[in-house]
Scaffold this motif. Sequence first.
Motif, PDB file in Angstrom:
ATOM      1  N   ILE A  49     -24.179  61.749 -48.098  1.00 51.76           N
ATOM      2  CA  ILE A  49     -22.637  62.652 -46.747  1.00 51.76           C
ATOM      3  C   ILE A  49     -23.868  61.995 -45.599  1.00 51.76           C
ATOM      4  O   ILE A  49     -24.701  61.893 -44.899  1.00 51.76           O
ATOM      5  N   TYR A  50     -22.948  61.547 -44.666  1.00 53.04           N
ATOM      6  CA  TYR A  50     -22.089  60.749 -43.636  1.00 53.04           C
ATOM      7  C   TYR A  50     -22.311  61.352 -41.952  1.00 53.04           C
ATOM      8  O   TYR A  50     -21.506  62.588 -42.490  1.00 53.04           O
ATOM      9  N   LEU A  51     -23.046  60.557 -40.817  1.00 58.39           N
ATOM     10  CA  LEU A  51     -22.516  60.401 -39.884  1.00 58.39           C
ATOM     11  C   LEU A  51     -21.780  59.520 -39.218  1.00 58.39           C
ATOM     12  O   LEU A  51     -22.576  58.367 -39.666  1.00 58.39           O
ATOM     13  N   ASN A  52     -21.243  59.699 -38.437  1.00 60.62           N
ATOM     14  CA  ASN A  52     -21.500  58.190 -37.393  1.00 60.62           C
ATOM     15  C   ASN A  52     -20.963  58.734 -36.508  1.00 60.62           C
ATOM     16  O   ASN A  52     -21.687  59.442 -35.036  1.00 60.62           O
ATOM     17  N   VAL A  53     -22.550  57.510 -35.683  1.00 57.43           N
ATOM     18  CA  VAL A  53     -22.996  57.946 -34.079  1.00 57.43           C
ATOM     19  C   VAL A  53     -22.817  56.666 -33.069  1.00 57.43           C
ATOM     20  O   VAL A  53     -22.765  55.890 -34.041  1.00 57.43           O
ATOM     21  N   TYR A  54     -22.067  57.459 -32.131  1.00 57.07           N
ATOM     22  CA  TYR A  54     -21.321  56.469 -30.789  1.00 57.07           C
ATOM     23  C   TYR A  54     -22.156  56.637 -29.680  1.00 57.07           C
ATOM     24  O   TYR A  54     -22.256  57.270 -29.032  1.00 57.07           O
TER      25      TYR A  54
ATOM     26  N   GLU B  88     -14.971  62.614 -48.180  1.00 58.39           N
ATOM     27  CA  GLU B  88     -14.628  62.085 -47.100  1.00 58.39           C
ATOM     28  C   GLU B  88     -13.129  61.894 -48.408  1.00 58.39           C
ATOM     29  O   GLU B  88     -13.231  60.909 -49.173  1.00 58.39           O
ATOM     30  N   SER B  89     -12.494  62.453 -47.752  1.00 59.07           N
ATOM     31  CA  SER B  89     -10.919  62.073 -48.129  1.00 59.07           C
ATOM     32  C   SER B  89      -9.885  61.663 -47.332  1.00 59.07           C
ATOM     33  O   SER B  89      -9.035  62.429 -46.158  1.00 59.07           O
ATOM     34  N   GLU B  90      -9.415  60.276 -47.722  1.00 55.50           N
ATOM     35  CA  GLU B  90      -8.739  59.448 -46.685  1.00 55.50           C
ATOM     36  C   GLU B  90      -7.339  60.223 -47.140  1.00 55.50           C
ATOM     37  O   GLU B  90      -6.643  60.398 -47.734  1.00 55.50           O
TER      38      GLU B  90
ATOM     39  N   PHE C 202     -16.438  67.350 -35.299  1.00 54.17           N
ATOM     40  CA  PHE C 202     -15.912  68.050 -37.208  1.00 54.17           C
ATOM     41  C   PHE C 202     -14.821  67.060 -36.981  1.00 54.17           C
ATOM     42  O   PHE C 202     -13.875  68.413 -36.268  1.00 54.17           O
ATOM     43  N   HIS C 203     -14.426  66.910 -37.518  1.00 53.24           N
ATOM     44  CA  HIS C 203     -12.940  66.671 -38.209  1.00 53.24           C
ATOM     45  C   HIS C 203     -11.911  68.173 -38.351  1.00 53.24           C
ATOM     46  O   HIS C 203     -12.386  68.284 -39.193  1.00 53.24           O
ATOM     47  N   GLY C 204     -10.317  67.676 -38.497  1.00 50.54           N
ATOM     48  CA  GLY C 204      -9.414  68.886 -38.728  1.00 50.54           C
ATOM     49  C   GLY C 204      -9.409  68.071 -40.762  1.00 50.54           C
ATOM     50  O   GLY C 204      -9.800  66.872 -41.036  1.00 50.54           O
ATOM     51  N   GLY C 205      -8.665  69.318 -41.076  1.00 48.81           N
ATOM     52  CA  GLY C 205      -7.912  68.182 -42.199  1.00 48.81           C
ATOM     53  C   GLY C 205      -7.915  69.543 -43.328  1.00 48.81           C
ATOM     54  O   GLY C 205      -8.047  69.994 -44.681  1.00 48.81           O
ATOM     55  N   GLY C 206      -7.358  71.015 -43.029  1.00 48.52           N
ATOM     56  CA  GLY C 206      -8.088  71.866 -43.380  1.00 48.52           C
ATOM     57  C   GLY C 206      -8.862  72.525 -44.537  1.00 48.52           C
ATOM     58  O   GLY C 206      -9.015  73.528 -45.422  1.00 48.52           O
TER      59      GLY C 206
ATOM     60  N   ALA D 134     -18.977  63.839 -37.349  1.00 47.86           N
ATOM     61  CA  ALA D 134     -19.432  64.257 -39.194  1.00 47.86           C
ATOM     62  C   ALA D 134     -18.980  64.793 -40.458  1.00 47.86           C
ATOM     63  O   ALA D 134     -18.201  64.983 -40.522  1.00 47.86           O
ATOM     64  N   ALA D 135     -19.717  64.093 -41.629  1.00 46.94           N
ATOM     65  CA  ALA D 135     -18.999  64.672 -42.620  1.00 46.94           C
ATOM     66  C   ALA D 135     -19.100  65.901 -43.323  1.00 46.94           C
ATOM     67  O   ALA D 135     -20.471  66.003 -42.731  1.00 46.94           O
TER      68      ALA D 135
END
Length: 357
Positions: A16-21, A194-196, A38-42, A70-71
Motif C-alpha cells: 500500500i503506497y503513499l505519494n509524497v510531494y 487502488e480502483s481507477e 485521503f481521496h474520496g470515492g465513498g 495516501a492509498a
Amino acid sequence: MDCIDVCYKTVGSHPIYLNVYPPKDLIPGQRLPALIYFHGGGLTVGTRTSWFPTWLTTRLAASGIVFISAAYRLFPQATLHDIGDDVKDIFTFLSKKDLSFRAESGQLFGVDAERIGVAGTSAGGTCAYLAAIHAVPRPKAVLGIYAMLGNAFSAHVLTPKTAIFSRGRELLDPAKFAHLLYPGYLSDTTITTESELAYLPADSPTPGWPANPRMPLSRLYQQLGTMLDYCTGLHSPSLSASLRPLLAEYPAESDALALHDAVLASGLVPGDQHVIIPQFNISRDFPPTYLWHGALDTAVPCAESRVMGALLERAGVPVTLRVVEGVDHSFDYVPDAEERYGHYFDEMVQFLKTNLG
C-alpha cells in the motif's frame, strides 16, 4: 510536480503506497511539516491521484509543507477497522527517525512527525477523522472537505431509498452488483487499495456511465440504507436495520444531536464498533478542525459537517465551519473553482500553516 512513490505497509503480499510531494526550495536534510490527504470515492473506489486537489498541493508547495496522498484499503472486503489500521500505520511509518525521501533534485528531506495535519474530501474525510482520533502522534489539524460520516445515524445513511436521492442520478439495480454486496463479496478476498475511475466510451449504449462497477457502489450502499453494515462488517443481523427505529423518534435535522445521544445510550452499536464511529470519539483532545461543505450536497449532506462541528464545539475543540450556499457535492472541481472559491482555498491553507507551525 515532483512525486515520490513510497510503500508504507504490506498486507499479506499486497503493498500500500503513499505519494509524497516535496515543497519548493528544499534545504537538504530538513524535516518539514506535512499534510496527509485521503481521496474520496465513498470508501469503495479511487486512487492516490483521483479527484486530485491541485489547488491544495500548489499552495502547500509554496508554503514549505509536504503533501502526501495516501492509498488505503477499500470496501467491501475491508471495513472501517481495516481502513483505520491503514491510517494509523501511515503515522507509524512517517515517525521512523531515520526516514527520508529523495526529491528529483537529489536532495534528501524528511517529515516532522510532530507537525502533521490530515485532510480528506468526501469519504477521505472519514479517514481524516479516524487519524485525528487514533493516530500516534496525533495530527495537529484536520481539514474536512464535504467529509463523510460526520453523522453516521442520519436518514441519508440508514434509510432505504425508493426515489432518486443523490446528485440526480438514477437508482441502481442491486442484482447487477451482487458480487459486491453482502453476502456475494465474501467469496472474493482480494485486497483492493487502488480502483481507477473509468467511464464507458462514446459508442457505448450508455456513454459516460461508470465502466468500473465500484464507482457507484457507495451510492448503492446508501440507496439500500446499509452503509454502516459495510463500515462495521455487521450484516446479519444488520446494524443499520437495528438503528432505523430511532429515526422515527428524531426525524428532523435539528434533532441530530439528540439522536446521536440516543444512539450512544441505546447500546445498539456494540462497544467494539465505537472506535470507528468518528462522532463517538470527540473529546477536547481532537485537533483544531476546519470543515467546508456545500449547502445543497446530496451525496454527503451538509448536515454531516454541521453535526460534526456541533459535537466539536460541545467538546471545546476549535472548529471552523464554512458552508457554501447553492452548491452540491465536489463543487471545488468546477472549471472556475479558483475564481469562485480561491478565498476559501487561501483560508484553509492559512489554517494549516497556523496549526502545523
